[in-house]
Design a protein around this motif. Structure first.
Motif, mmCIF file in Angstrom:
data_model
loop_
_atom_site.group_PDB
_atom_site.id
_atom_site.type_symbol
_atom_site.label_atom_id
_atom_site.label_comp_id
_atom_site.label_asym_id
_atom_site.label_seq_id
_atom_site.Cartn_x
_atom_site.Cartn_y
_atom_site.Cartn_z
ATOM 1 N N VAL A 358 0.839 -1.196 0.000
ATOM 2 C CA VAL A 358 0.000 0.000 0.000
ATOM 3 C C VAL A 358 0.875 1.247 0.000
ATOM 4 N N ALA A 359 1.861 1.292 0.897
ATOM 5 C CA ALA A 359 2.734 2.468 0.994
ATOM 6 C C ALA A 359 3.488 2.704 -0.310
ATOM 7 N N GLY A 360 3.880 1.617 -0.974
ATOM 8 C CA GLY A 360 4.621 1.755 -2.220
ATOM 9 C C GLY A 360 3.839 2.434 -3.321
ATOM 10 N N ARG A 361 2.519 2.437 -3.220
ATOM 11 C CA ARG A 361 1.669 3.098 -4.200
ATOM 12 C C ARG A 361 1.421 4.568 -3.850
ATOM 13 N N VAL A 362 1.912 4.982 -2.676
ATOM 14 C CA VAL A 362 1.656 6.349 -2.210
ATOM 15 C C VAL A 362 2.961 6.982 -1.726
ATOM 16 N N ASN A 363 4.020 6.820 -2.553
ATOM 17 C CA ASN A 363 5.278 7.511 -2.267
ATOM 18 C C ASN A 363 5.894 7.059 -0.946
ATOM 19 N N GLY A 364 5.915 5.748 -0.689
ATOM 20 C CA GLY A 364 6.488 5.266 0.565
ATOM 21 C C GLY A 364 6.948 3.834 0.466
ATOM 22 N N GLY A 365 7.105 3.190 1.616
ATOM 23 C CA GLY A 365 7.561 1.809 1.674
ATOM 24 C C GLY A 365 7.712 1.367 3.115
ATOM 25 N N GLY A 366 8.276 0.178 3.313
ATOM 26 C CA GLY A 366 8.470 -0.326 4.673
ATOM 27 C C GLY A 366 8.395 -1.823 4.738
ATOM 28 N N HIS A 367 7.691 -2.332 5.725
ATOM 29 C CA HIS A 367 7.583 -3.758 5.988
ATOM 30 C C HIS A 367 6.156 -4.244 5.718
ATOM 31 N N PRO A 368 5.943 -5.575 5.667
ATOM 32 C CA PRO A 368 4.591 -6.105 5.459
ATOM 33 C C PRO A 368 3.587 -5.658 6.518
ATOM 34 N N LYS A 369 4.048 -5.469 7.763
ATOM 35 C CA LYS A 369 3.129 -5.069 8.821
ATOM 36 C C LYS A 369 3.366 -3.647 9.325
ATOM 37 N N ALA A 370 4.354 -2.952 8.793
ATOM 38 C CA ALA A 370 4.649 -1.594 9.263
ATOM 39 C C ALA A 370 5.306 -0.803 8.145
ATOM 40 N N ALA A 371 4.626 0.235 7.685
ATOM 41 C CA ALA A 371 5.158 1.026 6.585
ATOM 42 C C ALA A 371 4.774 2.486 6.762
ATOM 43 N N GLY A 372 5.378 3.325 5.950
ATOM 44 C CA GLY A 372 5.081 4.747 6.013
ATOM 45 C C GLY A 372 5.069 5.357 4.623
ATOM 46 N N CYS A 373 4.393 6.477 4.476
ATOM 47 C CA CYS A 373 4.319 7.130 3.178
ATOM 48 C C CYS A 373 4.009 8.609 3.377
ATOM 49 N N LYS A 374 4.182 9.374 2.307
ATOM 50 C CA LYS A 374 3.752 10.761 2.292
ATOM 51 C C LYS A 374 3.169 11.047 0.918
ATOM 52 N N PRO A 375 1.843 11.027 0.791
ATOM 53 C CA PRO A 375 1.219 11.262 -0.519
ATOM 54 C C PRO A 375 1.692 12.569 -1.147
ATOM 55 N N ASP A 376 1.916 12.529 -2.440
ATOM 56 C CA ASP A 376 2.400 13.706 -3.168
ATOM 57 C C ASP A 376 1.211 14.579 -3.559
ATOM 58 N N ILE A 377 0.610 15.217 -2.566
ATOM 59 C CA ILE A 377 -0.623 15.987 -2.802
ATOM 60 C C ILE A 377 -0.542 17.394 -2.216
#
Length: 421
Positions: A358-377
């Motif tokens: 999910v995070a990889g689709r919204v300018n982010g990444g992480g682990h299967p159970k813990a990830a982070g992102c910052k939408p480019d909006i």
């Protein structure tokens, strides 16, 4: 700007948690100048350098490197400073001027506020630069500019999105440094990992579902570490992989956020996972408002059904790991905590191990159970103003859209597998 508009303790917590911390409003140009000055002071004359994520995992690695080089600082100076801070904050509480933040995020490296903490110490011969996943290139460039030739460089608990944006400083450092070792446990793109290794870096990446980076450093460094360090790695892993079986792991995570990187490295280097009584008192004092922030975020949560998953989405400046845990206990498969600064934390469960997708689709990444992102909006401050007044509605929409895309992909894969059988 009047700081009391943001951090005045007299502002109701329900309103204060809807805004970023004061550091968000500090101009990047001034922050960059300060970071350059501090980097030059820290790096000049060092025999080794550690670039590490500023969370408990990355800083545990820095403590191990200092142990290897016999370069730990005197813990007594830091303990005295902790006692002074407790007294100062207690006085602030009495006058209504106290402000605490409980925002930690292992997956992102966290939007740390600890850089402003003044450190009561001499400099170690093993320099430390705390960095986040989006500032690796800046830290590498500063080491190349200010560190002496022939230093040993360690990069810990950080994973670049791709090789291109770190290529120039890393390639320069391969010639500048005597050695470069990189320890991590995030999920690396095969091409990026191959490029880093081809550049001449000794990269060791552990299994993100089994090890934290402290585990990787512990088994990779050429030093005889005693049982205290093995225990520190285990307790750090308990929080970083969200195992949650050892209560000390929350102490380490909170302490890493609420204090300066140098203090944390020195204290855990001296005491391991069993923090001293002075730190325990400091943490309990800080946790009073932390608990209130958690309750406010949980109350704001809205649950959405996406595919087979129940996704709870909330907003606020809070301790997202504890918020996510509470939402999971209430039945959510996944939790999203949208932050006033614009980023978001995504937490999974045994029923949802696709947070990184999910995070990889919204300018982010992480682990299967813990990830982070910052939408480019966010194009300007009006976008942020809308973000604060709507409790992150635009970010929520984008992230839920990513959940829906991942759900659709999972359904398509399941259908394909069923047809193949």
């Amino acid at each position: 700007m009047d700081e009391e508009l943001i951090d005045d303790g007299s502002i109701p917590l329900s309103r204060r948690t809807r805004l970023p911390g004061a550091g968000f409003f500090y101009p990047d140009s001034l922050d960059e100048e300060r970071a350059e000055r501090r980097a030059e002071e820290t790096l000049t004359g060092a025999e080794a350098v550690v670039i590490a994520d500023g969370d408990a995992d990355g800083l545990a690695c820095a403590a191990m490197v200092r142990a290897q080089y016999d370069a730990a600082l005197d813990v007594a100076d830091f303990e005295a400073d902790i006692a002074d801070r407790i007294a100062d904050e207690s006085d602030a509480d009495a006058t209504g001027d106290a402000e605490t933040d409980g925002d930690t995020d292992a997956a992102e490296g966290a939007e740390q506020s600890s850089d402003d903490v003044e450190e009561p110490h001499e400099r170690s011969t093993v320099a430390l630069l705390a960095a986040g996943p989006y500032s690796i290139d800046d830290s590498l460039e500063r080491v190349l500019e200010y560190a002496d030739p022939g230093i040993d460089l360690f990069v810990c608990d950080l994973c670049p999105d791709d090789f291109e944006w770190i290529a120039d400083p890393l390639t320069g450092l391969v010639d500048h440094a005597a050695s470069i070792r990189w320890f991590d446990h995030h999920q690396w793109d095969d091409e990026t990992a191959a490029a880093v290794r081809s550049a001449g870096v000794d990269l060791v990446v552990g299994d993100s579902e089994e090890e934290c980076t402290a585990d990787v450093a512990l088994r990779s460094l050429p030093h005889e570490f005693d049982d205290r360090w093995t225990e520190l790695a285990a307790v750090t892993r308990d929080h970083d992989l969200w195992i949650k079986e050892d209560p000390r792991s929350d102490d380490l995570a909170d302490y890493a956020y609420w204090t300066g990187a140098e203090e944390y490295v020195t204290v855990v280097g001296a005491y391991g996972a069993d923090l001293p009584e002075t730190v325990d008192r400091f943490l309990e004092h800080r946790r009073v408002e932390k608990r209130e922030r958690i309750e406010a975020a949980v109350d704001r949560a809205v649950v959405h059904e996406v595919g087979d998953w129940s996704v709870a989405v909330t907003y606020g400046r809070c301790s997202q790991n504890e918020v996510a845990e509470t939402l999971r206990e209430q039945g959510a498969d996944a939790a999203v905590i949208v932050k006033p600064a614009g980023s978001a934390s995504i937490r999974g469960s045994d029923g949802f191990e696709r947070a990184h997708e999910v995070a990889g689709r919204v300018n982010g990444g992480g682990h299967p159970k813990a990830a982070g992102c910052k939408p480019d909006i966010y194009d300007d401050m009006l976008d942020y103003a809308n973000h604060w007044t709507t409790e992150g509605q635009a970010a929520r929409k984008v992230i839920l859209g990513a959940f829906e895309a991942v759900a659709d992909e999972a359904a398509e894969n399941a259908a394909t597998e069923a047809a193949a059988e």
